[in-house]
Design a protein around this motif. Structure first.
Motif: not given
Length: 204
Positions: A147-151
């Protein structure tokens, strides 16, 4: 998904961390690593936690918030594409995992890690092949990293709108290659992953 954790609890370990990465394969952007220590009491287990790749985007987002709110401690560490190009993606992943252990505010007694060969950590740990599908703690870390990377990739798409990073997240999709052919290599692309494109792609 709690067999590894339960065995460690029986052996006397109390603070058990999970660790995983997201973004080893993409052509652009950082690789993200995450470490999280979750409460393991039966009533505190979060329903629906699984390998992040098996979850929808909305479900990952929902679980991300639940995980960070419930965690005893967690940290998320990106390693930039320039470092990936310098030391290679495997070493960058290992560096991210080492940084996680350094940065987490509460140190674990033991860490369960989604398999990375020859990992060196200054704590007791076990690497598990496909650990994000076998360990609750690793699955939680997998969700945080993903999720952190996608954000991040959504945010960076505002800086580089022509590449449509918000759609493919930097992975080597047909759409991404089409954008590379059209616009060339950007500052956040991993040049070591795109050696064949360097000859005819410009810099942006």
């Amino acid at each position: 998904m709690l067999q590894f954790e339960n065995d460690l609890l029986k052996d006397g370990y109390k603070l058990i961390a999970g660790m995983d990465e997201a973004g080893r394969g993409p052509l652009a952007g950082p690789v993200y690593t995450a470490m999280v220590i979750m409460p393991l009491e039966k009533e505190k287990i979060i329903d629906g936690v699984n390998d992040s790749k098996k979850l929808t985007t909305s479900k990952r987002e929902e679980l991300f918030e639940k995980i960070i709110n419930a965690a005893i401690a967690y940290t998320i560490c990106p390693i930039e594409e320039s470092v990936i190009d310098e030391i290679n993606i495997l070493q960058a992943t290992k560096l991210g995992m080492q940084n996680c252990l350094k940065n987490i505010k509460i140190k674990p007694d033991y860490c369960l890690v989604d398999y990375v060969a020859n990992l060196k950590l200054e704590c007791n740990y076990k690497t598990i092949i496909k650990g994000d599908a076998k360990s609750y703690s690793i699955a939680c870390a997998s969700i945080l990293a993903k999720v952190a990377r996608d954000r991040y990739m959504k945010e960076i798409s505002f800086q580089y709108p022509q590449y449509l990073f918000d759609k493919h997240k930097g992975y080597g999709t047909k759409l991404h290659y089409e954008m590379l052919e059209k616009y060339g290599i950007s500052k956040i692309h991993r040049r070591s992953f795109l050696k064949n494109l360097k000859e005819h792609c410009g810099n942006n």
